[in-house]
Design an enzyme around this catalytic site. Structure first.
Site, PDB file in Angstrom:
ATOM      1  N   PRO A 205       0.831  -1.212   0.000  1.00 28.12           N
ATOM      2  CA  PRO A 205       0.000   0.000   0.000  1.00 28.12           C
ATOM      3  C   PRO A 205       0.864   1.259   0.000  1.00 28.12           C
ATOM      4  O   PRO A 205       2.076   1.202   0.261  1.00 28.12           O
ATOM      5  CB  PRO A 205      -0.801  -0.137   1.309  1.00 28.12           C
ATOM      6  CG  PRO A 205       0.010  -1.043   2.170  1.00 28.12           C
ATOM      7  CD  PRO A 205       0.704  -1.988   1.242  1.00 28.12           C
ATOM      8  N   PRO A 206       0.276   2.402  -0.306  1.00 24.79           N
ATOM      9  CA  PRO A 206       1.067   3.656  -0.327  1.00 24.79           C
ATOM     10  C   PRO A 206       1.681   3.960   1.029  1.00 24.79           C
ATOM     11  O   PRO A 206       1.054   3.762   2.066  1.00 24.79           O
ATOM     12  CB  PRO A 206       0.023   4.716  -0.717  1.00 24.79           C
ATOM     13  CG  PRO A 206      -1.073   3.965  -1.381  1.00 24.79           C
ATOM     14  CD  PRO A 206      -1.115   2.619  -0.719  1.00 24.79           C
ATOM     15  N   GLY A 207       2.920   4.444   1.001  1.00 25.34           N
ATOM     16  CA  GLY A 207       3.572   4.927   2.216  1.00 25.34           C
ATOM     17  C   GLY A 207       4.336   3.903   3.018  1.00 25.34           C
ATOM     18  O   GLY A 207       4.875   4.242   4.081  1.00 25.34           O
ATOM     19  N   GLY A 209       7.111   2.381   2.142  1.00 24.99           N
ATOM     20  CA  GLY A 209       8.554   2.501   1.954  1.00 24.99           C
ATOM     21  C   GLY A 209       9.102   1.781   0.737  1.00 24.99           C
ATOM     22  O   GLY A 209      10.252   1.337   0.766  1.00 24.99           O
ATOM     23  N   THR A 211       9.844   3.019  -2.284  1.00 25.40           N
ATOM     24  CA  THR A 211      10.894   3.806  -2.942  1.00 25.40           C
ATOM     25  C   THR A 211      12.174   3.822  -2.123  1.00 25.40           C
ATOM     26  O   THR A 211      13.273   3.631  -2.659  1.00 25.40           O
ATOM     27  CB  THR A 211      10.401   5.251  -3.170  1.00 25.40           C
ATOM     28  OG1 THR A 211       9.234   5.230  -3.977  1.00 25.40           O
ATOM     29  CG2 THR A 211      11.478   6.075  -3.864  1.00 25.40           C
ATOM     30  N   HIS A 426     -24.060  11.996  21.975  1.00 22.04           N
ATOM     31  CA  HIS A 426     -23.769  11.110  20.837  1.00 22.04           C
ATOM     32  C   HIS A 426     -22.443  10.373  21.044  1.00 22.04           C
ATOM     33  O   HIS A 426     -22.373   9.137  20.929  1.00 22.04           O
ATOM     34  CB  HIS A 426     -23.715  11.957  19.555  1.00 22.04           C
ATOM     35  CG  HIS A 426     -23.486  11.157  18.309  1.00 22.04           C
ATOM     36  ND1 HIS A 426     -24.491  10.839  17.433  1.00 22.04           N
ATOM     37  CD2 HIS A 426     -22.357  10.602  17.781  1.00 22.04           C
ATOM     38  CE1 HIS A 426     -23.997  10.132  16.428  1.00 22.04           C
ATOM     39  NE2 HIS A 426     -22.695   9.989  16.612  1.00 22.04           N
ATOM     40  N   GLU A 427     -21.387  11.114  21.375  1.00 22.33           N
ATOM     41  CA  GLU A 427     -20.079  10.486  21.570  1.00 22.33           C
ATOM     42  C   GLU A 427     -20.072   9.614  22.826  1.00 22.33           C
ATOM     43  O   GLU A 427     -19.386   8.590  22.872  1.00 22.33           O
ATOM     44  CB  GLU A 427     -18.979  11.558  21.655  1.00 22.33           C
ATOM     45  CG  GLU A 427     -18.821  12.402  20.396  1.00 22.33           C
ATOM     46  CD  GLU A 427     -18.558  11.566  19.155  1.00 22.33           C
ATOM     47  OE1 GLU A 427     -17.930  10.488  19.278  1.00 22.33           O
ATOM     48  OE2 GLU A 427     -18.980  11.977  18.058  1.00 22.33           O
TER      49      GLU A 427
END
Length: 618
Positions: A205-207, A209, A211, A426-427
């Site tokens: 996946p992107p990111g 490492g 490269t 809500h939270e």
């Protein structure tokens, strides 16, 4: 246009120099007062002049009182004869020193030759600039088919990257060490009849490492590193991509041994025959040339192609077969130990406070890639700089985690008293349901401070990294997501748009349980729908139905059944533990943010032991 203006400035500068030279010779005696020759004759008779300098038709008279005068005379007549004609006494003339100065070569050049030479020089310069411009256009046209690959020389130790600079990805390093050995000691393998692998495909996946690990291979092997993106091959002109591929591999062979790194190879390596242009579009020609070049390597050519992609499913099968890309190395998201190691790498050069606990940060960042962790450390340093701190503290880094995950705080986005009350309840509903359900992730933080597009958030993080998820965990996630919706209906007997994103998440997850994960008891272990990507329509996904309308109705029923059961579970928990719901909501209205330690103190009577907070071990 920039070159034209540059040449124009050069010509203008030359004119200025010539004008300055003219003015220098013309104004050599700029203090001399201009007078007539008759006045000079009168001053000679009166004995006021000490000496006279004559140069062609010009003369300079130096008076005894220090003044200077200049006058013009006839060019063909001598000065003495002219003065005598104006009535000068011969005796007075003999008492004056007259010096005749020959014109210098520079003055002759500037006054005689240069006026004729300048037009020829200007015409020659104009022709030269025109020819140079045409030649530049030809060079650009000829270089259009050349690759724009960037060559990184590994001899520069400051820019050199090695495996020591890459944290995590242990399995990928082990796979790539073999490539380093091939590049450094090829004879070791040739002697045993082994062939050098032609290509290595990095998947992940992107990111994660891809490269930097490719640069580390070149740094470890100490060989040149050619870096180019797959999109740089393709142009609107036919044949340019294939030409750039040929030029790239020609350069690589000249610099052998070396590494050619093609980033985002899926830009040109998509499956052929699926485009609107059939088999003749530019992208497919570029891919064909890559396949031919990889087949054309000689056995003794130490050139290895490393490619990276996060979409291996769209690559052409011919690109993935042995002989093209012999190695396929998968890079996964880092686990907790890898995340801690990556944080240590990116903390170099940043003064960290004594309270910084990288292990605790690693525990709070499940699912973060290496790029996310680098961004986390950078954002922490920026936050510390904003506060004029000399060190980066744990509080800044924790705030940076939330900024990376959810976006920056929007303190100017103020809620009304009623909206703040609704957001708090809500939270509180999300947090309470997550606390009671044993398969839900522990609550780390609850806040009604706006971040990004969210008016509030409940941060749930798993106690440990997970690669497999059970049906019980998914059902718990459904109930937790509906906790806010159920709370609004229970407390206010009214619904707001604040639960819209929760409902979207719940619906998508429930449908995946039925159609993708086979977790429906009625429909059994089956998947439904064949998802395909339309290549020329961007990221549009089309679903091909492989089931009947009758089954589609059952799928909808099962999706609704999962959601109804989750809503019922959330409602029962909220009614049973309404006292704790009230405590959490009122505390949120008061302080707006509750951290994990304070939250667990509020619900300690109903908190399961396995969810209790444990200090991170350094």
């Amino acid at each position: 246009m920039s070159k034209f203006f540059k040449n124009l400035l050069i010509i203008f500068a030359i004119f200025l120099l010539v004008a300055a030279a003219f003015s220098f010779f013309e104004t050599e005696h700029k203090n001399a007062e201009p007078v007539s020759i008759s006045q000079i004759a009168q001053q000679v008779n009166s004995g006021e002049i000490e000496r006279i300098e004559v140069s062609e038709d010009k003369l300079i008279a130096f008076l005894k009182d220090g003044r200077e005068e200049r006058a013009n005379k006839e060019r063909e007549v001598a000065l003495s004869e002219s003065l005598i004609n104006y009535g000068v006494n011969a005796e007075q003339l003999n008492q004056i020193k007259i010096e005749v100065k020959e014109p210098s070569g520079a003055s002759i050049f500037l006054s005689t030759i240069l006026p004729f030479l300048i037009p020829f020089v200007l015409i020659a310069a104009f022709i030269w600039f025109m020819l140079r411009s045409v030649q530049g256009q030809n060079n650009r046209a000829m270089s259009f088919g050349q690759s724009n690959a960037q060559l990184s020389n590994q001899l520069d130790k400051k820019k050199r990257v090695t495996f020591a600079d890459v944290a995590g990805v242990k399995e990928a390093k082990e796979e790539l060490k073999e490539v380093v050995e091939f590049l450094r000691f090829p004879q070791k393998f040739f002697s045993l009849g082994a062939k050098i692998p032609k290509g290595v495909l990095l998947l992940g996946p992107p990111g994660v490492g891809k490269t930097i690990i490719a640069r580390a291979v070149a740094g470890e092997a100490n060989v040149p590193f050619f870096h180019i993106s797959g999109s740089e091959f393709v142009e609107m002109f036919v044949g340019v991509g294939a030409s750039r591929v040929r030029d790239l591999f020609k350069k690589a062979k000249r610099n052998s041994p070396c590494i050619v790194f093609i980033d985002e190879i899926d830009a040109v390596g998509r499956q052929r025959g699926a485009g609107l242009g059939g088999s003749h579009d530019e992208r497919e020609q570029t891919l064909n040339q890559i396949l031919v070049e990889m087949d054309g390597f000689e056995q003794d050519t130490n050139v290895i192609v490393i490619a990276a992609t996060n979409r291996p499913d769209v690559l052409d099968p011919a690109l993935l077969r042995p002989g093209r890309f012999d190695r396929q190395v998968v890079l996964d998201q880092p686990d907790i130990a890898d995340r801690e190691a990556i944080l240590k790498v990116h903390s170099k050069g940043k003064p960290l406070a004594k309270d910084v606990n990288l292990r605790a940060l690693a525990e709070r960042t499940p699912g973060f890639s290496g790029a996310d962790l680098a961004n986390l450390m950078n954002e922490g340093a920026i936050l510390a700089a904003r506060k004029n701190f000399r060190e980066v503290g744990q509080a800044e880094l924790i705030s940076a985690i939330e900024k990376v995950m959810l976006g920056p705080e929007r303190k100017s986005h103020l809620l009304s008293k009623k909206e703040k009350e609704i957001a708090a309840w809500h939270e509180a509903g999300h947090a309470l349901v997550a606390t009671v359900l044993p398969h839900a992730d522990p609550v780390h933080k609850v806040s009604i401070v706006s971040r990004g597009r969210a008016a509030g958030y409940t941060m749930k993080l798993p106690a440990e990294d997970k690669n497999l998820h059970s049906k019980s965990e998914f059902l718990a996630d459904l109930s937790v997501s509906l906790g806010g919706y159920a709370t609004e209906k229970l407390i206010f007997n009214e619904l707001t748009t604040g639960a819209s994103n929760d409902l979207k998440v719940v619906t998508n997850l429930a449908r995946k349980l039925v159609t993708s994960y086979g977790m429906s008891e009625k429909l059994g272990p089956m998947t439904f729908g064949d998802h395909t990507e339309m290549i020329f329509l961007g990221r549009e996904i089309s679903e091909q139905k492989n089931y009947s309308e009758k089954v589609a109705a059952k799928i909808d029923e099962e999706v609704s059944s999962f959601i109804e059961r989750a809503y019922k579970t959330a409602t029962e928990i909220l009614k049973k533990y309404k006292k704790y719901l009230t405590v959490i909501a009122e505390r949120l209205i008061e302080v707006e943010t509750i951290e994990r330690e304070e939250f667990e103190a509020l619900v300690k009577d109903i908190l399961p032991k396995e969810k209790a907070f444990k200090k991170a071990i350094v």
